[in-house]
Design an enzyme around this catalytic site. Structure first.
Site, mmCIF file in Angstrom:
data_model
loop_
_atom_site.group_PDB
_atom_site.id
_atom_site.type_symbol
_atom_site.label_atom_id
_atom_site.label_comp_id
_atom_site.label_asym_id
_atom_site.label_seq_id
_atom_site.Cartn_x
_atom_site.Cartn_y
_atom_site.Cartn_z
ATOM 1 N N CYS A 64 -12.997 7.194 -4.564
ATOM 2 C CA CYS A 64 -13.063 8.489 -4.807
ATOM 3 C C CYS A 64 -12.011 9.318 -5.280
ATOM 4 C CB CYS A 64 -13.684 8.979 -3.341
ATOM 5 S SG CYS A 64 -14.933 8.314 -2.788
ATOM 6 N N GLY A 106 -13.820 8.088 -10.091
ATOM 7 C CA GLY A 106 -15.273 7.934 -9.665
ATOM 8 C C GLY A 106 -16.167 8.498 -10.629
ATOM 9 N N ASN A 126 -12.029 10.379 0.654
ATOM 10 C CA ASN A 126 -11.380 9.338 -0.143
ATOM 11 C C ASN A 126 -10.760 8.047 0.563
ATOM 12 O OD1 ASN A 126 -8.776 8.521 -2.375
ATOM 13 N ND2 ASN A 126 -10.642 7.378 -2.143
ATOM 14 N N GLY A 127 -11.671 6.929 0.880
ATOM 15 C CA GLY A 127 -11.138 5.774 1.762
ATOM 16 C C GLY A 127 -12.231 5.081 2.173
ATOM 17 N N TYR A 156 -2.844 0.571 -11.446
ATOM 18 C CA TYR A 156 -3.813 1.006 -12.192
ATOM 19 C C TYR A 156 -4.710 2.185 -11.919
ATOM 20 C CZ TYR A 156 -8.822 0.055 -13.914
ATOM 21 O OH TYR A 156 -10.018 0.139 -14.572
ATOM 22 N N CYS A 183 -9.771 -5.919 -0.765
ATOM 23 C CA CYS A 183 -9.290 -4.899 -0.224
ATOM 24 C C CYS A 183 -10.045 -4.383 0.688
ATOM 25 C CB CYS A 183 -8.934 -3.653 -1.421
ATOM 26 S SG CYS A 183 -8.405 -1.985 -0.575
ATOM 27 N N CYS A 206 1.355 -0.710 0.629
ATOM 28 C CA CYS A 206 0.277 -1.718 1.095
ATOM 29 C C CYS A 206 0.407 -2.565 -0.280
ATOM 30 C CB CYS A 206 -1.049 -0.977 1.312
ATOM 31 S SG CYS A 206 -2.516 -2.225 1.326
HETATM 32 S S1 SF4 Z 1 -2.907 -2.329 -2.210
HETATM 33 FE FE1 SF4 Z 1 -3.646 -2.281 -0.339
HETATM 34 S S2 SF4 Z 1 -4.953 -0.368 -0.432
HETATM 35 FE FE2 SF4 Z 1 -4.341 -1.026 -2.573
HETATM 36 S S3 SF4 Z 1 -6.029 -2.085 -3.416
HETATM 37 FE FE3 SF4 Z 1 -4.525 -3.559 -2.553
HETATM 38 S S4 SF4 Z 1 -5.377 -4.015 -0.340
HETATM 39 FE FE4 SF4 Z 1 -6.285 -2.136 -1.169
#
Ligand code: SF4
Length: 505
Positions: free
Chosen positions: A29, A58, A132-133, A272, A412, A487
Protein backbone atom coordinates in the site's frame (compact mmCIF):
# COMPACT_ATOMS: atom_id res chain seq x y z
CA UNK A 1 10.84 -22.67 -23.12
CA UNK A 2 10.92 -20.43 -26.12
CA UNK A 3 8.40 -17.79 -25.17
CA UNK A 4 7.27 -17.42 -28.75
CA UNK A 5 5.70 -20.86 -28.64
CA UNK A 6 3.53 -19.93 -25.68
CA UNK A 7 1.34 -17.52 -27.58
CA UNK A 8 -0.42 -20.44 -29.24
CA UNK A 9 -1.11 -22.31 -26.05
CA UNK A 10 -3.75 -20.56 -23.99
CA UNK A 11 -3.43 -22.83 -20.95
CA UNK A 12 0.30 -22.42 -20.76
CA UNK A 13 -0.01 -18.74 -21.43
CA UNK A 14 -2.47 -18.26 -18.63
CA UNK A 15 -0.20 -20.14 -16.25
CA UNK A 16 2.88 -18.23 -17.32
CA UNK A 17 1.04 -14.93 -17.05
CA UNK A 18 0.05 -15.69 -13.52
CA UNK A 19 3.54 -16.74 -12.50
CA UNK A 20 5.06 -13.64 -14.06
CA UNK A 21 2.61 -11.58 -12.10
CA UNK A 22 3.74 -13.33 -8.95
CA UNK A 23 7.43 -13.16 -9.83
CA UNK A 24 8.09 -10.03 -7.82
CA UNK A 25 7.39 -9.17 -4.26
CA UNK A 26 4.60 -6.62 -4.24
CA UNK A 27 4.36 -3.64 -1.97
CA UNK A 28 0.99 -3.63 -0.28
CA UNK A 29 0.00 0.00 0.00
CA UNK A 30 0.74 3.69 -0.14
CA UNK A 31 -0.69 6.39 2.13
CA UNK A 32 -0.93 10.14 1.70
CA UNK A 33 -2.47 12.88 3.85
CA UNK A 34 -2.81 16.66 3.61
CA UNK A 35 -3.77 19.19 6.27
CA UNK A 36 -4.38 22.84 5.35
CA UNK A 37 -4.52 25.43 8.09
CA UNK A 38 -7.06 27.49 6.12
CA UNK A 39 -10.47 25.81 6.56
CA UNK A 40 -11.66 27.23 3.23
CA UNK A 41 -9.20 25.12 1.23
CA UNK A 42 -9.86 21.63 -0.13
CA UNK A 43 -7.24 18.94 0.50
CA UNK A 44 -8.68 16.12 -1.63
CA UNK A 45 -7.32 17.32 -5.02
CA UNK A 46 -3.79 17.34 -3.61
CA UNK A 47 -4.29 13.91 -2.06
CA UNK A 48 -5.36 12.70 -5.48
CA UNK A 49 -2.06 13.87 -6.99
CA UNK A 50 -0.21 12.29 -4.10
CA UNK A 51 -1.91 8.96 -4.80
CA UNK A 52 -1.02 9.17 -8.48
CA UNK A 53 2.62 9.43 -7.40
CA UNK A 54 2.29 6.44 -5.08
CA UNK A 55 0.44 4.31 -7.61
CA UNK A 56 3.45 1.98 -7.94
CA UNK A 57 2.72 0.85 -4.35
CA UNK A 58 -0.73 -0.55 -5.18
CA UNK A 59 -2.97 -0.63 -8.22
CA UNK A 60 -5.92 -2.65 -7.05
CA UNK A 61 -7.98 -0.03 -5.23
CA UNK A 62 -7.77 3.58 -4.15
CA UNK A 63 -9.67 5.82 -1.77
CA UNK A 64 -9.77 9.33 -0.34
CA UNK A 65 -11.49 10.52 2.85
CA UNK A 66 -11.90 14.25 3.56
CA UNK A 67 -13.32 16.09 6.56
CA UNK A 68 -15.46 19.22 6.61
CA UNK A 69 -17.52 20.55 9.51
CA UNK A 70 -16.63 17.46 11.55
CA UNK A 71 -18.08 15.15 8.92
CA UNK A 72 -15.84 12.67 7.10
CA UNK A 73 -16.80 11.74 3.55
CA UNK A 74 -15.01 8.89 1.80
CA UNK A 75 -14.95 7.74 -1.81
CA UNK A 76 -13.14 4.59 -2.90
CA UNK A 77 -13.18 2.14 -5.73
CA UNK A 78 -11.39 -0.71 -7.48
CA UNK A 79 -8.69 0.23 -9.97
CA UNK A 80 -6.25 3.07 -10.45
CA UNK A 81 -6.62 6.42 -8.71
CA UNK A 82 -6.84 8.16 -12.08
CA UNK A 83 -9.80 5.98 -13.08
CA UNK A 84 -11.71 6.24 -9.81
CA UNK A 85 -11.38 9.94 -9.09
CA UNK A 86 -13.18 11.76 -11.84
CA UNK A 87 -13.53 15.55 -11.38
CA UNK A 88 -17.11 14.93 -10.29
CA UNK A 89 -16.13 12.49 -7.52
CA UNK A 90 -13.27 14.68 -6.35
CA UNK A 91 -15.61 17.65 -6.13
CA UNK A 92 -17.72 15.70 -3.59
CA UNK A 93 -14.78 15.54 -1.19
CA UNK A 94 -14.72 18.87 0.60
CA UNK A 95 -12.59 19.99 3.49
CA UNK A 96 -9.16 21.20 4.48
CA UNK A 97 -7.83 17.80 5.58
CA UNK A 98 -7.87 14.48 3.76
CA UNK A 99 -6.14 11.10 3.66
CA UNK A 100 -5.79 8.72 0.74
CA UNK A 101 -4.72 5.18 0.12
CA UNK A 102 -3.68 2.94 -2.76
CA UNK A 103 -3.80 -0.79 -2.21
CA UNK A 104 -2.50 -4.08 -3.52
CA UNK A 105 -4.15 -6.85 -1.54
CA UNK A 106 -2.16 -9.30 0.51
CA UNK A 107 -4.09 -9.59 3.76
CA UNK A 108 -7.79 -9.79 3.05
CA UNK A 109 -9.29 -10.41 -0.32
CA UNK A 110 -9.44 -8.16 -3.33
CA UNK A 111 -12.83 -6.53 -2.82
CA UNK A 112 -14.20 -3.04 -2.43
CA UNK A 113 -14.93 -3.82 1.25
CA UNK A 114 -11.18 -4.08 1.84
CA UNK A 115 -10.38 -0.85 0.00
CA UNK A 116 -9.15 1.97 2.24
CA UNK A 117 -9.37 4.41 3.99
CA UNK A 118 -11.60 2.76 6.59
CA UNK A 119 -14.02 5.17 8.20
CA UNK A 120 -15.62 4.78 11.60
CA UNK A 121 -18.37 7.13 12.79
CA UNK A 122 -19.23 7.02 16.48
CA UNK A 123 -20.79 9.12 19.18
CA UNK A 124 -17.74 11.23 19.92
CA UNK A 125 -16.65 11.85 16.36
CA UNK A 126 -15.36 10.04 13.32
CA UNK A 127 -12.00 8.84 12.01
CA UNK A 128 -10.59 7.54 8.75
CA UNK A 129 -7.51 5.31 8.69
CA UNK A 130 -5.13 4.62 5.81
CA UNK A 131 -2.67 1.85 6.68
CA UNK A 132 0.40 0.44 4.97
CA UNK A 133 1.72 -2.75 6.53
CA UNK A 134 0.46 -5.93 8.14
CA UNK A 135 -0.46 -6.56 11.74
CA UNK A 136 0.97 -9.80 13.06
CA UNK A 137 -1.63 -9.98 15.88
CA UNK A 138 -4.67 -8.88 13.86
CA UNK A 139 -6.62 -12.11 14.52
CA UNK A 140 -6.24 -11.82 18.28
CA UNK A 141 -7.22 -8.13 18.36
CA UNK A 142 -10.18 -8.74 16.02
CA UNK A 143 -11.47 -11.51 18.29
CA UNK A 144 -11.22 -9.28 21.35
CA UNK A 145 -13.08 -6.48 19.58
CA UNK A 146 -15.76 -8.86 18.30
CA UNK A 147 -16.18 -10.22 21.82
CA UNK A 148 -16.75 -6.62 22.91
CA UNK A 149 -19.56 -6.35 20.37
CA UNK A 150 -17.71 -4.41 17.69
CA UNK A 151 -18.62 -5.45 14.16
CA UNK A 152 -16.38 -5.59 11.09
CA UNK A 153 -17.29 -4.94 7.49
CA UNK A 154 -14.15 -6.35 5.88
CA UNK A 155 -11.48 -9.01 6.25
CA UNK A 156 -8.70 -6.42 6.31
CA UNK A 157 -6.38 -6.15 9.30
CA UNK A 158 -6.46 -2.37 8.84
CA UNK A 159 -10.08 -2.25 10.03
CA UNK A 160 -8.80 -3.60 13.34
CA UNK A 161 -6.86 -0.36 13.77
CA UNK A 162 -9.80 1.93 13.03
CA UNK A 163 -12.07 0.02 15.40
CA UNK A 164 -9.47 0.01 18.16
CA UNK A 165 -8.94 3.77 17.88
CA UNK A 166 -12.71 4.32 17.86
CA UNK A 167 -13.11 2.12 20.96
CA UNK A 168 -10.46 4.12 22.86
CA UNK A 169 -11.56 7.55 21.58
CA UNK A 170 -13.34 8.57 24.76
CA UNK A 171 -9.88 8.84 26.39
CA UNK A 172 -8.97 11.60 23.94
CA UNK A 173 -7.17 11.33 20.62
CA UNK A 174 -3.64 11.15 21.98
CA UNK A 175 -4.42 8.43 24.50
CA UNK A 176 -6.57 6.54 22.02
CA UNK A 177 -3.69 6.48 19.57
CA UNK A 178 -1.06 5.43 22.07
CA UNK A 179 -3.30 2.72 23.54
CA UNK A 180 -4.09 1.41 20.08
CA UNK A 181 -0.55 1.49 18.90
CA UNK A 182 0.77 -0.23 21.99
CA UNK A 183 -1.72 -3.02 21.43
CA UNK A 184 -1.06 -3.75 17.78
CA UNK A 185 2.01 -5.61 16.57
CA UNK A 186 3.60 -5.84 13.16
CA UNK A 187 4.32 -3.22 10.55
CA UNK A 188 2.33 -0.05 10.08
CA UNK A 189 2.66 3.36 8.58
CA UNK A 190 -0.59 5.18 9.32
CA UNK A 191 -2.26 8.32 8.05
CA UNK A 192 -5.30 8.97 10.25
CA UNK A 193 -7.93 11.65 9.75
CA UNK A 194 -10.06 12.83 12.66
CA UNK A 195 -12.69 15.59 12.90
CA UNK A 196 -9.95 18.17 13.33
CA UNK A 197 -6.53 16.58 12.90
CA UNK A 198 -4.25 14.64 10.61
CA UNK A 199 -2.16 12.02 12.38
CA UNK A 200 0.85 10.01 11.24
CA UNK A 201 2.32 7.02 13.06
CA UNK A 202 5.05 4.54 12.28
CA UNK A 203 5.67 1.21 13.99
CA UNK A 204 8.53 0.94 16.52
CA UNK A 205 10.82 -0.61 13.92
CA UNK A 206 9.83 1.73 11.10
CA UNK A 207 9.49 -1.26 8.77
CA UNK A 208 7.28 0.59 6.31
CA UNK A 209 8.27 4.13 5.32
CA UNK A 210 6.45 7.35 6.18
CA UNK A 211 7.63 10.92 5.83
CA UNK A 212 6.55 14.44 6.63
CA UNK A 213 6.39 17.30 4.16
CA UNK A 214 5.48 20.97 4.31
CA UNK A 215 3.30 23.00 2.00
CA UNK A 216 2.55 26.66 1.95
CA UNK A 217 -0.12 26.79 4.68
CA UNK A 218 -0.17 23.08 5.29
CA UNK A 219 1.44 19.73 5.99
CA UNK A 220 1.77 16.41 4.19
CA UNK A 221 2.24 12.80 5.28
CA UNK A 222 3.37 10.39 2.58
CA UNK A 223 4.70 6.87 2.18
CA UNK A 224 7.46 8.22 -0.05
CA UNK A 225 9.10 11.58 -0.60
CA UNK A 226 8.45 11.41 -4.37
CA UNK A 227 4.77 12.13 -3.61
CA UNK A 228 5.68 15.21 -1.58
CA UNK A 229 7.72 16.47 -4.55
CA UNK A 230 4.81 15.77 -6.89
CA UNK A 231 2.48 18.16 -5.08
CA UNK A 232 5.06 20.92 -4.79
CA UNK A 233 5.77 20.28 -1.11
CA UNK A 234 9.07 20.33 0.72
CA UNK A 235 10.36 17.15 2.31
CA UNK A 236 10.88 17.82 6.02
CA UNK A 237 11.95 14.48 7.45
CA UNK A 238 11.01 10.85 7.94
CA UNK A 239 8.57 10.01 10.69
CA UNK A 240 10.75 8.22 13.22
CA UNK A 241 10.10 4.61 14.20
CA UNK A 242 7.72 4.62 17.15
CA UNK A 243 6.69 8.24 16.57
CA UNK A 244 3.23 9.82 16.37
CA UNK A 245 2.74 13.22 14.72
CA UNK A 246 -0.55 15.04 15.32
CA UNK A 247 -1.24 18.01 13.05
CA UNK A 248 -4.11 20.36 13.84
CA UNK A 249 -4.81 24.09 13.57
CA UNK A 250 -3.06 24.90 16.83
CA UNK A 251 0.10 22.87 16.63
CA UNK A 252 2.14 20.09 15.19
CA UNK A 253 2.80 17.71 18.03
CA UNK A 254 5.31 14.89 17.92
CA UNK A 255 5.78 12.22 20.55
CA UNK A 256 7.27 8.80 20.81
CA UNK A 257 4.95 6.01 21.89
CA UNK A 258 7.63 3.42 22.23
CA UNK A 259 10.89 3.65 24.12
CA UNK A 260 12.31 0.51 22.63
CA UNK A 261 12.79 1.28 18.97
CA UNK A 262 15.22 -0.48 16.72
CA UNK A 263 15.04 0.93 13.25
CA UNK A 264 14.56 -1.89 10.74
CA UNK A 265 13.22 -0.35 7.57
CA UNK A 266 12.47 -2.88 4.84
CA UNK A 267 15.63 -3.32 2.73
CA UNK A 268 13.41 -4.29 -0.21
CA UNK A 269 12.12 -0.72 -0.39
CA UNK A 270 15.54 0.24 -1.74
CA UNK A 271 15.88 -2.84 -3.94
CA UNK A 272 12.53 -2.65 -5.69
CA UNK A 273 9.41 -1.19 -4.04
CA UNK A 274 10.16 2.50 -3.77
CA UNK A 275 10.41 4.91 -6.65
CA UNK A 276 14.03 5.80 -7.47
CA UNK A 277 13.35 9.50 -6.93
CA UNK A 278 12.41 8.90 -3.30
CA UNK A 279 14.59 9.29 -0.23
CA UNK A 280 13.74 6.92 2.63
CA UNK A 281 15.25 7.28 6.08
CA UNK A 282 17.91 9.55 4.63
CA UNK A 283 18.97 7.04 1.97
CA UNK A 284 18.59 8.08 -1.64
CA UNK A 285 16.88 5.14 -3.38
CA UNK A 286 18.44 5.74 -6.81
CA UNK A 287 21.90 6.18 -5.30
CA UNK A 288 21.52 2.95 -3.32
CA UNK A 289 20.58 1.05 -6.47
CA UNK A 290 23.53 2.40 -8.46
CA UNK A 291 25.86 1.60 -5.58
CA UNK A 292 24.44 -1.95 -5.34
CA UNK A 293 25.37 -2.40 -9.02
CA UNK A 294 28.88 -1.14 -8.36
CA UNK A 295 29.28 -3.57 -5.47
CA UNK A 296 27.87 -6.39 -7.58
CA UNK A 297 30.53 -5.55 -10.18
CA UNK A 298 33.22 -5.68 -7.51
CA UNK A 299 31.93 -8.97 -6.10
CA UNK A 300 31.16 -10.92 -9.26
CA UNK A 301 32.41 -9.27 -12.45
CA UNK A 302 32.36 -11.27 -15.68
CA UNK A 303 33.92 -10.54 -19.07
CA UNK A 304 31.15 -9.06 -21.23
CA UNK A 305 30.41 -6.64 -24.07
CA UNK A 306 27.22 -5.10 -22.69
CA UNK A 307 25.38 -4.67 -19.40
CA UNK A 308 21.61 -4.15 -19.42
CA UNK A 309 19.05 -3.84 -16.64
CA UNK A 310 15.65 -5.47 -16.37
CA UNK A 311 13.51 -2.33 -16.61
CA UNK A 312 12.83 -0.36 -14.59
CA UNK A 313 14.28 -1.21 -11.21
CA UNK A 314 17.31 -3.10 -12.60
CA UNK A 315 18.46 -0.11 -14.64
CA UNK A 316 20.25 1.97 -11.94
CA UNK A 317 22.18 -1.12 -10.78
CA UNK A 318 23.15 -1.87 -14.40
CA UNK A 319 24.55 1.67 -14.64
CA UNK A 320 26.52 1.05 -11.44
CA UNK A 321 27.77 -2.33 -12.61
CA UNK A 322 28.90 -0.79 -15.90
CA UNK A 323 30.78 1.99 -14.09
CA UNK A 324 32.51 -0.42 -11.74
CA UNK A 325 33.57 -2.95 -14.36
CA UNK A 326 34.03 -0.78 -17.45
CA UNK A 327 31.32 -2.76 -19.27
CA UNK A 328 29.34 -0.57 -21.70
CA UNK A 329 25.77 0.06 -20.47
CA UNK A 330 22.94 -0.23 -22.98
CA UNK A 331 19.18 -0.53 -23.08
CA UNK A 332 18.71 -4.02 -24.51
CA UNK A 333 15.22 -4.67 -23.15
CA UNK A 334 12.13 -2.52 -23.55
CA UNK A 335 9.25 -2.79 -21.13
CA UNK A 336 5.72 -1.92 -22.11
CA UNK A 337 4.66 0.31 -19.22
CA UNK A 338 1.06 0.59 -20.29
CA UNK A 339 0.10 -2.94 -19.37
CA UNK A 340 1.49 -2.82 -15.85
CA UNK A 341 -1.88 -3.15 -14.20
CA UNK A 342 -2.65 -6.25 -16.19
CA UNK A 343 0.12 -7.93 -14.27
CA UNK A 344 -0.70 -6.78 -10.83
CA UNK A 345 -4.42 -7.22 -10.45
CA UNK A 346 -4.44 -10.32 -8.27
CA UNK A 347 -7.59 -11.97 -9.46
CA UNK A 348 -8.97 -11.24 -12.86
CA UNK A 349 -9.31 -13.12 -16.05
CA UNK A 350 -8.09 -10.48 -18.47
CA UNK A 351 -4.34 -11.01 -18.17
CA UNK A 352 -3.80 -13.83 -20.63
CA UNK A 353 -2.49 -12.05 -23.67
CA UNK A 354 -0.41 -9.45 -21.91
CA UNK A 355 2.64 -11.46 -20.93
CA UNK A 356 4.24 -11.55 -24.34
CA UNK A 357 4.08 -7.83 -24.81
CA UNK A 358 5.54 -6.91 -21.44
CA UNK A 359 9.21 -7.18 -22.46
CA UNK A 360 10.91 -7.13 -25.83
CA UNK A 361 14.57 -7.15 -26.87
CA UNK A 362 16.37 -4.54 -28.97
CA UNK A 363 17.96 -7.11 -31.25
CA UNK A 364 20.53 -4.78 -32.82
CA UNK A 365 21.90 -3.99 -29.35
CA UNK A 366 22.42 -7.55 -28.11
CA UNK A 367 23.15 -9.56 -31.25
CA UNK A 368 26.52 -11.35 -31.09
CA UNK A 369 27.34 -9.91 -27.66
CA UNK A 370 28.16 -11.31 -24.23
CA UNK A 371 25.44 -9.71 -22.14
CA UNK A 372 25.22 -9.11 -18.38
CA UNK A 373 21.56 -8.92 -17.36
CA UNK A 374 20.95 -7.13 -14.05
CA UNK A 375 17.74 -7.82 -12.15
CA UNK A 376 16.71 -6.34 -8.82
CA UNK A 377 15.59 -9.68 -7.36
CA UNK A 378 14.62 -13.23 -8.26
CA UNK A 379 11.50 -14.58 -6.59
CA UNK A 380 10.13 -17.45 -8.71
CA UNK A 381 12.57 -17.04 -11.57
CA UNK A 382 9.97 -16.96 -14.32
CA UNK A 383 10.77 -13.46 -15.54
CA UNK A 384 14.52 -14.06 -15.68
CA UNK A 385 14.07 -17.36 -17.47
CA UNK A 386 11.97 -15.75 -20.12
CA UNK A 387 14.34 -12.83 -20.54
CA UNK A 388 17.34 -15.12 -20.97
CA UNK A 389 15.38 -17.03 -23.62
CA UNK A 390 14.40 -13.95 -25.60
CA UNK A 391 17.92 -12.47 -25.35
CA UNK A 392 19.42 -15.67 -26.70
CA UNK A 393 16.85 -16.00 -29.44
CA UNK A 394 17.71 -12.38 -30.39
CA UNK A 395 21.34 -13.47 -30.92
CA UNK A 396 23.08 -12.77 -27.58
CA UNK A 397 26.20 -14.96 -27.43
CA UNK A 398 26.17 -15.32 -23.66
CA UNK A 399 23.78 -14.14 -20.94
CA UNK A 400 25.10 -13.68 -17.39
CA UNK A 401 22.55 -12.84 -14.71
CA UNK A 402 23.60 -10.57 -11.83
CA UNK A 403 21.10 -9.80 -9.08
CA UNK A 404 21.36 -6.75 -6.86
CA UNK A 405 19.64 -8.34 -3.89
CA UNK A 406 20.69 -11.50 -2.02
CA UNK A 407 18.72 -14.73 -2.66
CA UNK A 408 15.11 -14.39 -1.47
CA UNK A 409 14.64 -17.51 0.65
CA UNK A 410 12.02 -16.61 3.23
CA UNK A 411 8.55 -15.04 3.16
CA UNK A 412 7.70 -11.58 4.39
CA UNK A 413 5.25 -11.06 7.25
CA UNK A 414 5.19 -7.28 7.15
CA UNK A 415 2.90 -6.19 4.37
CA UNK A 416 4.54 -7.71 1.32
CA UNK A 417 2.90 -10.27 -0.90
CA UNK A 418 5.19 -13.32 -1.01
CA UNK A 419 4.75 -16.81 -2.36
CA UNK A 420 5.09 -19.87 -0.12
CA UNK A 421 8.68 -20.65 0.75
CA UNK A 422 8.67 -23.75 -1.43
CA UNK A 423 7.97 -21.51 -4.45
CA UNK A 424 10.92 -19.19 -3.81
CA UNK A 425 13.33 -20.46 -6.42
CA UNK A 426 16.47 -19.57 -4.42
CA UNK A 427 15.32 -21.62 -1.45
CA UNK A 428 17.66 -24.62 -1.32
CA UNK A 429 19.23 -23.96 -4.73
CA UNK A 430 22.79 -22.75 -5.31
CA UNK A 431 23.40 -19.76 -7.58
CA UNK A 432 25.11 -21.93 -10.19
CA UNK A 433 22.27 -24.47 -10.24
CA UNK A 434 19.78 -21.66 -10.48
CA UNK A 435 21.69 -20.04 -13.34
CA UNK A 436 21.60 -23.32 -15.26
CA UNK A 437 17.90 -23.81 -14.64
CA UNK A 438 17.21 -20.32 -16.00
CA UNK A 439 19.29 -21.01 -19.11
CA UNK A 440 21.97 -18.44 -18.17
CA UNK A 441 25.73 -18.83 -18.64
CA UNK A 442 26.32 -17.71 -15.05
CA UNK A 443 24.39 -16.19 -12.16
CA UNK A 444 25.50 -14.33 -9.03
CA UNK A 445 23.72 -12.42 -6.26
CA UNK A 446 25.01 -9.48 -4.27
CA UNK A 447 26.00 -10.56 -0.76
CA UNK A 448 23.98 -9.45 2.29
CA UNK A 449 27.04 -7.42 3.35
CA UNK A 450 27.15 -5.87 -0.11
CA UNK A 451 23.49 -4.88 0.06
CA UNK A 452 24.03 -3.30 3.48
CA UNK A 453 27.09 -1.47 2.15
CA UNK A 454 25.00 -0.05 -0.69
CA UNK A 455 22.61 1.42 1.88
CA UNK A 456 25.19 2.69 4.31
CA UNK A 457 27.29 4.55 1.81
CA UNK A 458 24.73 6.78 0.20
CA UNK A 459 23.38 8.59 3.22
CA UNK A 460 21.30 11.57 2.22
CA UNK A 461 21.39 14.57 4.52
CA UNK A 462 17.65 15.29 4.21
CA UNK A 463 16.06 18.49 5.43
CA UNK A 464 15.86 17.93 9.15
CA UNK A 465 13.83 21.00 9.85
CA UNK A 466 12.31 20.53 13.25
CA UNK A 467 8.59 20.80 13.57
CA UNK A 468 7.15 23.15 16.12
CA UNK A 469 3.99 24.85 17.11
CA UNK A 470 2.48 27.63 15.05
CA UNK A 471 3.52 30.35 17.42
CA UNK A 472 7.15 29.90 16.48
CA UNK A 473 8.11 28.83 19.98
CA UNK A 474 10.91 26.38 20.49
CA UNK A 475 10.34 23.53 18.10
CA UNK A 476 9.91 19.98 19.20
CA UNK A 477 13.39 18.56 19.06
CA UNK A 478 14.04 15.61 16.85
CA UNK A 479 15.83 12.84 18.60
CA UNK A 480 18.84 11.37 16.94
CA UNK A 481 17.44 7.90 16.47
CA UNK A 482 19.36 4.68 16.85
CA UNK A 483 21.82 3.75 14.09
CA UNK A 484 20.38 2.87 10.74
CA UNK A 485 19.58 -0.81 10.39
CA UNK A 486 17.33 -2.79 8.11
CA UNK A 487 14.88 -5.64 7.97
CA UNK A 488 16.53 -8.39 5.93
CA UNK A 489 14.04 -11.09 6.89
CA UNK A 490 13.30 -12.46 3.43
CA UNK A 491 17.04 -12.86 2.77
CA UNK A 492 18.22 -14.16 6.14
CA UNK A 493 15.12 -15.55 7.89
CA UNK A 494 15.86 -13.24 10.84
CA UNK A 495 12.99 -10.83 11.43
CA UNK A 496 13.00 -7.65 13.51
CA UNK A 497 9.92 -8.79 15.43
CA UNK A 498 8.81 -12.33 16.24
CA UNK A 499 6.51 -13.91 13.68
CA UNK A 500 4.66 -17.19 13.84
CA UNK A 501 5.89 -19.93 11.52
CA UNK A 502 9.19 -18.21 10.89
CA UNK A 503 10.34 -20.84 8.44
CA UNK A 504 7.37 -19.91 6.34
CA UNK A 505 6.54 -23.42 5.26
S1 SF4 B 1 13.11 -6.95 3.95
FE1 SF4 B 1 11.69 -7.47 5.65
S2 SF4 B 1 9.92 -6.16 5.35
FE2 SF4 B 1 11.09 -6.11 3.45
S3 SF4 B 1 10.18 -7.66 2.13
FE3 SF4 B 1 11.89 -8.64 3.22
S4 SF4 B 1 10.98 -9.52 5.11
FE4 SF4 B 1 9.51 -8.04 4.25
Amino acid sequence: MNSNTAIHDDDKLQHETWTLEADKFHEECGVFGVFFEDPARDAAPLVYYGLLSLQHRGQESAGIAAVKDKTIECRKGMGLAGEIFTPDILSQLKGAAAVGHVRYSTFGSSTIENAQPFVSRFKLGSIAVAHNGTLTNADVVRELLEDAGIGFTSSSDSEVIVNLIAKNYKKGLEKALTDTIKFIKGSYALAVLTDDALVGARDPNGIRPLCLGKLSGGWILASESCAIDAVGGEFVRDVEPGEVIIINRDQVLSFSFSEKTRRAVCAFEYVYFARPDSVIDQVDVYGARVRAGEILGRESAVQADLVIGVPDSGTPAAIGYGRATGTPFGMGIVKNKYIARTFISPDQGKREKAVLVKHNVIKSEVRGKRVVLIDDSIVRGTTCKRLVAILKSAGAKEVHIRVCSPPVQYPCYFGIDTPHRKDLISNGTSASELGKSLGADSLAFISVEGLLESLETVGFPGVLDAIGDKSGDAPVSIKAGPGRSYCLGCFTGEYPIPVSGETGE
